[in-house]
Design a protein around this motif. Structure first.
Motif, short mmCIF file in Angstrom:
data_model
loop_
_atom_site.label_atom_id
_atom_site.label_comp_id
_atom_site.label_asym_id
_atom_site.label_seq_id
_atom_site.Cartn_x
_atom_site.Cartn_y
_atom_site.Cartn_z
N GLU A 82 -14.60 8.83 -5.46
CA GLU A 82 -15.07 7.57 -4.87
C GLU A 82 -14.41 7.34 -3.51
O GLU A 82 -15.07 6.93 -2.55
CB GLU A 82 -14.76 6.41 -5.82
CG GLU A 82 -15.23 5.06 -5.31
CD GLU A 82 -14.68 3.91 -6.10
OE1 GLU A 82 -15.03 2.76 -5.79
OE2 GLU A 82 -13.87 4.16 -7.02
N ARG A 83 -13.11 7.60 -3.43
CA ARG A 83 -12.39 7.37 -2.18
C ARG A 83 -12.71 8.41 -1.11
O ARG A 83 -12.69 8.10 0.08
CB ARG A 83 -10.87 7.38 -2.44
CG ARG A 83 -10.35 6.18 -3.17
CD ARG A 83 -8.82 6.17 -3.16
NE ARG A 83 -8.25 7.25 -3.96
CZ ARG A 83 -7.90 7.14 -5.23
NH1 ARG A 83 -8.08 5.99 -5.86
NH2 ARG A 83 -7.37 8.15 -5.88
N GLN A 84 -12.96 9.64 -1.53
CA GLN A 84 -13.07 10.75 -0.58
C GLN A 84 -14.47 11.32 -0.46
O GLN A 84 -14.65 12.44 0.05
CB GLN A 84 -12.09 11.87 -0.99
CG GLN A 84 -10.65 11.44 -1.11
CD GLN A 84 -10.07 10.95 0.21
OE1 GLN A 84 -10.57 11.26 1.28
NE2 GLN A 84 -8.99 10.18 0.13
N GLU A 95 -5.24 0.19 -6.02
CA GLU A 95 -5.66 1.59 -6.16
C GLU A 95 -4.60 2.39 -6.90
O GLU A 95 -3.40 2.22 -6.67
CB GLU A 95 -5.91 2.22 -4.79
CG GLU A 95 -7.16 1.74 -4.10
CD GLU A 95 -8.43 2.17 -4.81
OE1 GLU A 95 -8.47 3.29 -5.36
OE2 GLU A 95 -9.39 1.38 -4.80
N ASP A 130 -7.78 13.90 -1.54
CA ASP A 130 -6.94 12.73 -1.76
C ASP A 130 -5.48 13.07 -1.50
O ASP A 130 -4.75 12.31 -0.86
CB ASP A 130 -7.13 12.23 -3.19
CG ASP A 130 -7.14 10.71 -3.30
OD1 ASP A 130 -7.63 10.04 -2.37
OD2 ASP A 130 -6.65 10.19 -4.32
N SER A 190 0.83 -1.21 0.00
CA SER A 190 0.00 0.00 0.00
C SER A 190 0.87 1.26 0.00
O SER A 190 0.53 2.25 -0.65
CB SER A 190 -0.93 0.01 1.22
OG SER A 190 -1.89 -1.02 1.11
N ASP A 239 0.57 4.11 -2.79
CA ASP A 239 0.23 5.45 -2.32
C ASP A 239 1.30 6.45 -2.73
O ASP A 239 1.00 7.60 -3.11
CB ASP A 239 0.05 5.46 -0.80
CG ASP A 239 -1.31 4.95 -0.37
OD1 ASP A 239 -2.19 4.79 -1.24
OD2 ASP A 239 -1.51 4.71 0.83
N ARG A 252 -2.31 8.50 5.46
CA ARG A 252 -2.49 7.06 5.26
C ARG A 252 -1.13 6.35 5.22
O ARG A 252 -0.97 5.24 5.75
CB ARG A 252 -3.27 6.82 3.97
CG ARG A 252 -3.77 5.41 3.82
CD ARG A 252 -4.89 5.30 2.82
NE ARG A 252 -4.44 5.53 1.46
CZ ARG A 252 -4.98 6.43 0.64
NH1 ARG A 252 -5.97 7.20 1.05
NH2 ARG A 252 -4.53 6.56 -0.59
N ARG A 260 -9.69 2.69 -9.40
CA ARG A 260 -9.44 1.28 -9.11
C ARG A 260 -9.07 0.50 -10.37
O ARG A 260 -9.69 0.63 -11.41
CB ARG A 260 -10.70 0.67 -8.48
CG ARG A 260 -10.46 -0.66 -7.79
CD ARG A 260 -11.45 -0.88 -6.67
NE ARG A 260 -11.31 0.19 -5.69
CZ ARG A 260 -12.30 1.03 -5.37
NH1 ARG A 260 -13.48 0.90 -5.90
NH2 ARG A 260 -12.09 2.00 -4.49
N THR A 297 -15.07 6.06 -10.85
CA THR A 297 -14.05 5.68 -9.89
C THR A 297 -13.03 6.80 -9.78
O THR A 297 -13.01 7.71 -10.61
CB THR A 297 -13.37 4.35 -10.28
OG1 THR A 297 -12.50 3.93 -9.23
CG2 THR A 297 -12.58 4.47 -11.56
N ARG A 318 -14.87 -3.18 -4.44
CA ARG A 318 -13.45 -3.39 -4.15
C ARG A 318 -13.08 -4.88 -4.15
O ARG A 318 -11.90 -5.22 -4.15
CB ARG A 318 -13.10 -2.79 -2.79
CG ARG A 318 -13.12 -1.28 -2.79
CD ARG A 318 -12.91 -0.72 -1.38
NE ARG A 318 -12.73 0.73 -1.40
CZ ARG A 318 -13.72 1.60 -1.51
NH1 ARG A 318 -14.97 1.17 -1.60
NH2 ARG A 318 -13.48 2.91 -1.54
#
Length: 384
Positions: free
Chosen positions: A242-244, A309, A271, A79, A83, A278, A314, A238, A210
Motif C-alpha cells: 500500500e505504501r510503496q 503506521e 519499504d 514518525s 519508522d 524518510r 496501518r 494494507t 489514512r
C-alpha cells in the motif's frame, strides 16, 4: 491464527478449492478501558508485544483528539520513532523469517547491531523518553546522535539485506537475486521463479484510507468492524505494498509479473530501502518542542481516533473518554485484521491457487503468510 486448506486434484497437480483463515488475537485493547488518558498511552506499548511504539502513538493521538490537544509539533519526532520500529520489524523478517523460508538457519544475533541503533532514537529525541504521552514530551533533538543512529541503520541494511545498493527495477532485482549475496537475495531468486512470482494474487484493492475521521466513523459505528473490516463494502490490503505501490521497483515488478508473491516481496524491499531516506528527512525537520496540555476550557469528555503506521500496515485506535478523562470505551483495528480477515488478502490469494501436492501447498502458504506478515503465529491444516 489458523489456515485450513481443502485440496482437489491428483498426481498431476492440485488446486486449493477452499481456504479458511481464522485469526484469534487477544482483546488487549479492553485493558485500556477505565484508565486515564495518559495511563492508557503509557500502557499500550506494554500490552502489545509487537509495534509497541506505534500502538502507544495511536492511543496518544486518539486521546489528543478526544481532549482537543494539538501536538503537531511532535509529528516529525513521532514518525522517527515508528519508522525506527518498522525498520527493526522488517529487519527481523530479513534475518529470521526469510532464512526459514529458504530452509536455512535463522540468524537473530544479526539483529544486535540494528537494535542498538534503533534503541538510540528515543533518548536522542526525548531525553526523558516521554514522547508518546498525550500532548508529547520534552522534545530536545540531538542531531548528532540521531544521524549516527541513522548511519548505523543504513549500514546494517546495506551489509545484511542488500549487500550493496538496493535494486530499483525488475532487471536490477533479477541481477541482485542471481548474485545471491544475502538471504533476502536468495529468497528473491526463489520468488521470481515462474511458478511462484504470480502465485497468491488476491485481486483486492489497497486500503488507501489514512484519515482518523474515517477510522473513527468505522470503529465507533460498528463494534465488530475490526473482526471483518471493510472499505467501500469490500476487504482491502494494507502494508508495504500500500505504501510503496508507486515505487519504481514495485511498478516494474508489477508490470513484469503482475500481482502475487514477487510484487509483495518487492514492496517489502522498497519499504526497507525508503525507511532511512524518510527518517533522514524527518531529522532535518526536527525542532525542539514542549508538551502540549489541554486548554482549561476543554471538556475532559470526548472521543477521538489515532492512526499510526507499522511495518505491517496501518493501525487505528478509537476511544471515548468519560467526564473524568477515563476511557469509557476503546476499539482498534490492526493490519492483521485487514490482511488476514476471513475473506481478506490471504484467503483470496489462496482460494483457487495451484499447488503440486500437500507439502508444496504448506510451503507456498508459509511464503504468502510471510509476505503479509501477521502479528501472531500461524498454524496450517490441510485436507485432501
Amino acid at each position: 491464527m489458523s489456515v485450513r486448506l481443502w485440496l482437489d486434484g491428483g498426481p498431476e497437480g492440485m488446486t486449493i478449492r477452499r481456504a479458511e483463515v481464522a485469526t484469534r488475537r487477544p482483546c488487549a485493547v479492553a485493558a485500556l478501558v477505565g484508565r486515564r488518558a495518559e495511563e492508557a498511552a503509557r500502557l499500550a506499548p506494554l500490552l502489545f508485544s509487537l509495534c509497541g511504539s506505534a500502538q502507544g502513538l495511536a492511543v496518544a493521538r486518539a486521546c489528543e483528539a478526544a481532549l482537543g490537544i494539538d501536538a503537531g509539533a511532535h509529528d516529525a519526532a513521532r514518525s522517527l520513532l515508528t519508522d525506527a520500529e518498522a525498520l527493526d520489524s522488517h529487519g527481523w523478517q530479513a534475518v529470521v523469517e526469510w532464512p526459514a523460508r529458504l530452509g536455512a538457519t535463522p540468524r537473530p544475533a544479526a539483529l544486535r547491531e540494528l537494535r542498538t541503533a534503533v534503541s538510540a532514537v528515543l533518548p536522542a529525541l526525548y531525553p526523558a523518553k516521554d514522547g508518546l504521552r498525550p500532548g508529547g514530551g520534552v522534545l530536545r533533538p540531538d542531531s548528532a546522535a540521531l544521524r549516527s543512529a541513522l548511519d548505523r541503520m543504513a549500514g546494517w541494511l546495506e551489509a545484511t539485506v542488500f549487500a550493496g545498493p538496493p535494486p530499483w527495477d525488475a532487471d536490477e532485482l533479477a541481477g541482485w537475486a542471481a548474485r545471491g549475496g544475502t538471504d533476502a537475495a536468495l529468497l528473491a531468486a526463489r520468488l521470481l521463479s515462474p511458478n511462484l512470482a504470480g502465485w497468491g494474487a488476491c485481486g483486492l484493492p489497497l486500503l488507501g484510507e489514512r484519515s482518523p475521521g474515517w477510522f473513527a466513523a468505522a470503529l465507533a459505528g460498528d463494534p465488530g468492524f475490526a473482526a471483518a473490516p471493510r472499505r467501500n463494502g469490500a476487504p482491502a490490503l494494507t502494508g508495504p505494498l500500500e505504501r510503496q505501490a508507486e515505487h519504481p521497483l514495485v511498478v516494474s515488478v508489477t508490470e513484469r509479473f503482475g500481482d502475487g508473491l514477487a510484487r509483495l516481496f518487492a514492496a517489502r524491499l522498497a519499504d526497507l530501502a525508503e525507511l532511512p531516506r524518510r527518517m533522514e528527512a524527518a531529522v532535518a525537520a526536527l525542532r525542539p518542542a514542549d508538551p502540549v496540555a489541554a486548554a482549561p476550557t476543554n471538556s475532559t469528555a470526548g472521543e477521538g481516533c489515532g492512526v499510526a503506521e507499522t511495518a505491517r500496515g496501518r493501525l487505528a485506535h478509537w476511544l471515548r473518554l468519560d467526564g473524568d478523562s477515563r476511557l469509557a470505551d476503546a476499539r482498534m483495528v490492526a493490519p492483521t485484521d485487514w490482511n488476514f480477515a476471513a475473506d481478506g488478502p490471504l484467503a483470496r490469494g489462496l482460494t483457487g491457487a495451484a499447488v503440486r501436492d500437500r507439502d508444496d501447498a504448506v510451503e507456498r502458504v508459509r511464503l504468502l503468510v510471510a509476505m503479509l506478515d501477521p502479528c501472531v503465529a500461524c498454524g496450517i491444516d490441510v485436507h485432501e
